[in-house]
Design a protein around this motif. Structure first.
Motif, PDB file in Angstrom:
ATOM      1  N   THR A   8       0.842  -1.201   0.000  1.00  0.00           N
ATOM      2  CA  THR A   8       0.000   0.000   0.000  1.00  0.00           C
ATOM      3  C   THR A   8       0.877   1.251   0.000  1.00  0.00           C
ATOM      4  O   THR A   8       2.065   1.197   0.310  1.00  0.00           O
ATOM      5  CB  THR A   8      -0.919   0.014   1.237  1.00  0.00           C
ATOM      6  N   SER A  16      -2.377  -1.454  -3.650  1.00  0.00           N
ATOM      7  CA  SER A  16      -3.472  -0.492  -3.474  1.00  0.00           C
ATOM      8  C   SER A  16      -2.966   0.844  -2.941  1.00  0.00           C
ATOM      9  O   SER A  16      -2.015   0.904  -2.159  1.00  0.00           O
ATOM     10  CB  SER A  16      -4.514  -1.060  -2.499  1.00  0.00           C
ATOM     11  N   GLU A  52       4.148  -1.001   3.471  1.00  0.00           N
ATOM     12  CA  GLU A  52       3.494   0.302   3.321  1.00  0.00           C
ATOM     13  C   GLU A  52       4.537   1.323   2.892  1.00  0.00           C
ATOM     14  O   GLU A  52       5.399   1.713   3.679  1.00  0.00           O
ATOM     15  CB  GLU A  52       2.845   0.742   4.631  1.00  0.00           C
TER      16      GLU A  52
END
Length: 239
Positions: free
Chosen positions: A103, A197, A229
């Motif tokens: 992400t 994402s 992340e």
């Protein structure tokens, strides 16, 4: 009687053929024993087959970027854990059927990282498929119309690594929810999946929409996954 070159060509031993021609041109074959020459030829054939398999797997995957692990900037300030990336590059997660969730904001290198991991998997002889989520769902719709959806789902299920990019750019319709759940269910505990994402994982329930389906999908993805992340400004903006 056919020459050695002709026989190697006819037998499609490309690596041996190329190596034999080089040995002949440099007259190295006169300096080698039979076993030494044979070892060189066999090694050349093995390397050629590995390279050709990698090219086939890479082309079939249809990666977004032509990237490799070596090109990654393992900068901790951007959320790149060097020890984790090194471990993932070994491919043990593929053998265990573990997932990776990547992400981060737009342009921070998520797709580049996913492509690099996919290329690494191809180099290890794994079958990889790379899809943008919207294009995947459209392809499934078309497959249902022409009756080939079972073949498509079987292809996806058999891939050693499935990469789904741009997840969460739009909410999923009911059919999309069901299709994604079926894909994840088919792969759970057997094969690895990478989800990319812009949204944090906590927002994925809302994107999937239906609570029961969201629970089923995320329960199979989140608990045994590696999470990355990425942080920082858009790399595209810097360029």
């Amino acid at each position: 009687m056919k020459t050695i070159e002709e026989q190697l060509s006819q037998l499609r031993l490309q690596g041996m053929h190329i190596s034999w021609k080089a040995m002949m041109e440099t007259r190295q074959h006169h300096k080698l024993s039979f076993s030494e020459g044979l070892e060189i030829l066999l090694q050349a054939e093995e390397e050629n087959r590995i390279n050709r398999r990698f090219e086939r797997l890479k082309n079939a995957a249809k990666f977004r970027y032509q990237s490799s692990i070596d090109e990654l900037s393992l900068n901790a300030s951007r959320g790149m854990d060097a020890s984790l990336i090194t471990e993932l590059a070994k491919g043990t997660y593929l053998e265990k059927g573990e997932s990776i969730l990547i992400t981060g904001a737009t342009g921070c290198g998520k797709s580049f990282l996913a492509s690099a991991l996919g290329h690494q998997a191809c180099a290890q002889g794994k079958k990889v498929l790379y899809y943008n989520i919207q294009k995947l769902l459209i392809q499934i719709k078309m497959a249902r119309l022409d009756g080939s959806f079972l073949k498509l789902f079987d292809k996806i299920a058999k891939a050693d690594l499935l990469i789904i990019d741009d997840f969460g750019l739009s909410h999923l319709e009911h059919n999309g929810q069901m299709d994604l759940m079926e894909i994840i269910e088919d792969r759970h505990g057997k094969s690895s999946t990478i989800i990319v994402s812009q949204l944090p994982i906590g927002s994925w329930y809302e994107i999937i929409g239906e609570a029961t389906i969201a629970d089923a999908i995320l329960d199979r993805l989140v608990h045994t996954s590696h999470r990355i992340e990425l942080k920082g400004e858009s790399l595209r903006k810097k360029l």
